[in-house]
Design a protein around this motif. Structure first.
Motif, PDB file in Angstrom:
ATOM      1  N   TYR A  22       1.303  -0.636  -0.069  1.00  6.67           N
ATOM      2  CA  TYR A  22       0.101  -0.448  -0.193  1.00  6.67           C
ATOM      3  C   TYR A  22       0.829   1.511  -0.212  1.00  6.67           C
ATOM      4  N   ALA A  23       0.294   1.968  -0.865  1.00  5.35           N
ATOM      5  CA  ALA A  23       1.353   3.113  -0.667  1.00  5.35           C
ATOM      6  C   ALA A  23       0.211   4.975  -1.309  1.00  5.35           C
ATOM      7  N   ALA A  24       0.333   5.269  -0.346  1.00  8.30           N
ATOM      8  CA  ALA A  24      -0.470   7.004   0.034  1.00  8.30           C
ATOM      9  C   ALA A  24       0.151   7.553  -1.155  1.00  8.30           C
ATOM     10  N   LEU A  25      -0.666   8.113  -2.192  1.00  2.70           N
ATOM     11  CA  LEU A  25       0.252   8.769  -3.120  1.00  2.70           C
ATOM     12  C   LEU A  25       0.537  10.599  -2.874  1.00  2.70           C
ATOM     13  N   ARG A  26       0.198  10.509  -1.480  1.00  2.00           N
ATOM     14  CA  ARG A  26      -0.006  11.850  -0.508  1.00  2.00           C
ATOM     15  C   ARG A  26       1.630  11.896  -0.336  1.00  2.00           C
ATOM     16  N   CYS A  27       2.696  12.714  -0.118  1.00  2.40           N
ATOM     17  CA  CYS A  27       3.736  12.504   0.691  1.00  2.40           C
ATOM     18  C   CYS A  27       3.574  13.554   2.723  1.00  2.40           C
ATOM     19  N   ASN A  28       3.906  14.946   1.841  1.00  2.00           N
ATOM     20  CA  ASN A  28       3.397  16.018   2.818  1.00  2.00           C
ATOM     21  C   ASN A  28       2.083  15.676   3.636  1.00  2.00           C
ATOM     22  N   TRP A  29       2.488  16.202   4.627  1.00  2.00           N
ATOM     23  CA  TRP A  29       1.753  15.913   5.841  1.00  2.00           C
ATOM     24  C   TRP A  29       0.422  16.441   6.459  1.00  2.00           C
ATOM     25  N   ASN A  30      -0.183  16.550   6.095  1.00  2.00           N
ATOM     26  CA  ASN A  30      -2.010  17.399   6.259  1.00  2.00           C
ATOM     27  C   ASN A  30      -2.219  16.743   7.404  1.00  2.00           C
ATOM     28  N   HIS A  31      -3.028  15.284   7.334  1.00  2.00           N
ATOM     29  CA  HIS A  31      -3.628  15.636   9.237  1.00  2.00           C
ATOM     30  C   HIS A  31      -2.734  14.867  10.018  1.00  2.00           C
ATOM     31  N   CYS A  32      -1.655  14.212   9.830  1.00  2.00           N
ATOM     32  CA  CYS A  32      -0.034  13.746  10.561  1.00  2.00           C
ATOM     33  C   CYS A  32       0.315  14.674  10.839  1.00  2.00           C
ATOM     34  N   PRO A  33       1.529  15.323  11.790  1.00  2.00           N
ATOM     35  CA  PRO A  33       1.828  14.217  12.732  1.00  2.00           C
ATOM     36  C   PRO A  33       0.847  13.494  14.124  1.00  2.00           C
ATOM     37  N   LYS A  34      -0.503  14.851  13.973  1.00  2.00           N
ATOM     38  CA  LYS A  34      -0.822  14.357  14.995  1.00  2.00           C
ATOM     39  C   LYS A  34      -2.685  13.025  14.760  1.00  2.00           C
ATOM     40  N   VAL A  35      -2.957  12.797  16.390  1.00  2.00           N
ATOM     41  CA  VAL A  35      -3.747  11.642  16.162  1.00  2.00           C
ATOM     42  C   VAL A  35      -5.331  13.143  15.720  1.00  2.00           C
ATOM     43  N   GLU A  36      -6.003  12.066  14.628  1.00  2.00           N
ATOM     44  CA  GLU A  36      -6.709  12.578  13.517  1.00  2.00           C
ATOM     45  C   GLU A  36      -8.083  11.941  14.080  1.00  2.00           C
ATOM     46  N   VAL A  37      -8.284  10.806  15.030  1.00  2.00           N
ATOM     47  CA  VAL A  37      -9.258   9.716  14.902  1.00  2.00           C
ATOM     48  C   VAL A  37      -9.489   9.174  16.375  1.00  2.00           C
ATOM     49  N   VAL A  38      -9.670   9.633  17.563  1.00  2.00           N
ATOM     50  CA  VAL A  38      -9.340   8.332  18.358  1.00  2.00           C
ATOM     51  C   VAL A  38     -10.678   7.984  18.307  1.00  2.00           C
ATOM     52  N   PRO A  39     -11.303   6.480  17.941  1.00  2.00           N
ATOM     53  CA  PRO A  39     -12.525   5.582  18.272  1.00  2.00           C
ATOM     54  C   PRO A  39     -12.883   6.035  19.673  1.00  2.00           C
ATOM     55  N   ALA A  40     -14.144   6.007  19.474  1.00  2.00           N
ATOM     56  CA  ALA A  40     -14.862   5.866  20.882  1.00  2.00           C
ATOM     57  C   ALA A  40     -16.086   5.457  20.802  1.00  2.00           C
ATOM     58  N   LEU A  41     -17.051   4.368  21.366  1.00  2.00           N
ATOM     59  CA  LEU A  41     -18.084   3.754  20.875  1.00  2.00           C
ATOM     60  C   LEU A  41     -19.703   4.623  21.400  1.00  2.00           C
ATOM     61  N   ASN A  42     -19.257   5.139  22.474  1.00  2.00           N
ATOM     62  CA  ASN A  42     -20.229   5.827  22.852  1.00  2.00           C
ATOM     63  C   ASN A  42     -20.021   7.179  22.831  1.00  2.00           C
ATOM     64  N   GLU A  43     -19.101   8.214  22.279  1.00  2.00           N
ATOM     65  CA  GLU A  43     -19.203   9.266  20.839  1.00  2.00           C
ATOM     66  C   GLU A  43     -20.258   9.548  20.468  1.00  2.00           C
ATOM     67  N   ASP A  44     -20.689  11.158  20.796  1.00  2.00           N
ATOM     68  CA  ASP A  44     -21.906  11.541  20.052  1.00  2.00           C
ATOM     69  C   ASP A  44     -20.855  12.355  19.502  1.00  2.00           C
ATOM     70  N   ASP A  45     -20.997  12.221  17.671  1.00  2.00           N
ATOM     71  CA  ASP A  45     -20.373  13.095  16.460  1.00  2.00           C
ATOM     72  C   ASP A  45     -20.752  14.532  16.468  1.00  2.00           C
ATOM     73  N   ASP A  46     -20.263  15.818  16.328  1.00  2.00           N
ATOM     74  CA  ASP A  46     -20.810  16.527  15.954  1.00  2.00           C
ATOM     75  C   ASP A  46     -20.583  16.487  14.433  1.00  2.00           C
ATOM     76  N   PRO A  74      -1.808   9.524   5.873  1.00  2.00           N
ATOM     77  CA  PRO A  74      -1.907  10.971   4.725  1.00  2.00           C
ATOM     78  C   PRO A  74      -3.514  10.487   4.440  1.00  2.00           C
ATOM     79  N   CYS A  75      -3.668  12.265   4.000  1.00  2.00           N
ATOM     80  CA  CYS A  75      -5.067  12.289   3.388  1.00  2.00           C
ATOM     81  C   CYS A  75      -5.565  11.784   2.172  1.00  2.00           C
ATOM     82  N   CYS A  76      -6.458  12.003   2.225  1.00  2.00           N
ATOM     83  CA  CYS A  76      -7.418  12.448   1.183  1.00  2.00           C
ATOM     84  C   CYS A  76      -8.161  11.066   0.605  1.00  2.00           C
ATOM     85  N   ALA A  77      -7.232   9.452   0.979  1.00  2.00           N
ATOM     86  CA  ALA A  77      -7.467   8.109   0.258  1.00  2.00           C
ATOM     87  C   ALA A  77      -7.334   8.479  -1.828  1.00  2.00           C
ATOM     88  N   GLN A  78      -6.180   8.610  -1.722  1.00  2.00           N
ATOM     89  CA  GLN A  78      -5.424   9.071  -2.687  1.00  2.00           C
ATOM     90  C   GLN A  78      -3.998   7.788  -2.779  1.00  2.00           C
TER      91      GLN A  78
END
Length: 210
Positions: A22-46, A74-78
């Motif tokens: 698997y190779a993401a086509l984006r190299c520059n960080w957009n969302h990295c390096p911070k954690v973007e998703v903290v999955p939580a089953l009881n979370e009410d999403d805004d 890496p961003c954007c599912a490319q």
């Protein structure tokens, strides 16, 4: 600044994709390096968050796997992916994911939210760790053969970002295409501009054969 991905795709080193799976086509960080998703089953999403939806999707797709504590990539599912990586899962798994996207209920902006969930899940599906932020300079070199870039700061190489952190320190959602592009508004040659050569935009046949 690169504002057209065709010349970049033409530089993609397929041997690198074969090695990585698997190779993401984006190299520059957009969302990295911070954690973007903290999955939580009881979370009410805004409107913009999807931690709760991600957790529900994860437990549906991977009921025998532990819920990740933090996800980024890496961003954007490319991305480019090998047959072997795709075949890690049976066809039924991909059909399950597609069905979920079409039928999920109780979610505002469902197409956006389901897209975001998968944006941060594809790299895991295809064998990469939950937290996946490849080194930017190494990414450009090994993935595209571009090994002489100016990468003075983590996550960004001069002239190769659609989001210039010097102009957009908070990494906004978009940046205007310069007036007169592509003839105007590119970086200097050797610093990401005139990619892959000056005037490439004038000859479609030459682009296809480059």
């Amino acid at each position: 600044m690169m504002l057209d991905t065709l010349p970049l795709i033409q530089k993609l080193r397929l041997e690198h994709v074969d090695e990585e799976g698997y190779a993401a086509l984006r190299c520059n960080w957009n969302h990295c390096p911070k954690v973007e998703v903290v999955p939580a089953l009881n979370e009410d999403d805004d409107f913009w968050s999807f931690d709760g939806l991600y957790a529900k999707a994860w437990t549906k797709f991977f009921p025998h796997e532990d819920l990740p504590t933090g996800v980024t990539g890496p961003c954007c599912a490319q991305f480019a992916v090998t047959r072997e990586a795709v075949e890690r899962w049976p066809i039924a798994k991909y059909e399950q994911i597609r069905h979920w996207m079409w039928t999920v209920e109780g979610v505002e902006e469902v197409s956006m939210k389901t897209g975001l969930v998968l944006e941060y899940m594809w790299h895991i599906i295809f064998g990469k760790p939950h937290y996946y932020c490849p080194d930017t300079e190494k990414c450009w070199c090994e993935k595209f053969g571009m090994c002489d870039l100016n990468c003075e700061r983590d996550g960004w190489c001069l002239g190769q970002s659609w989001l210039n952190p010097e102009k957009n320190p908070h990494m906004g959602l978009s940046q205007d295409i310069p007036t007169g592009w592509p003839e105007e508004g590119q970086s200097e040659p050797g610093k990401g501009g005139y990619f892959p050569y000056d005037g490439w935009w004038l000859d479609p046949e030459e682009i296809l054969n480059h």
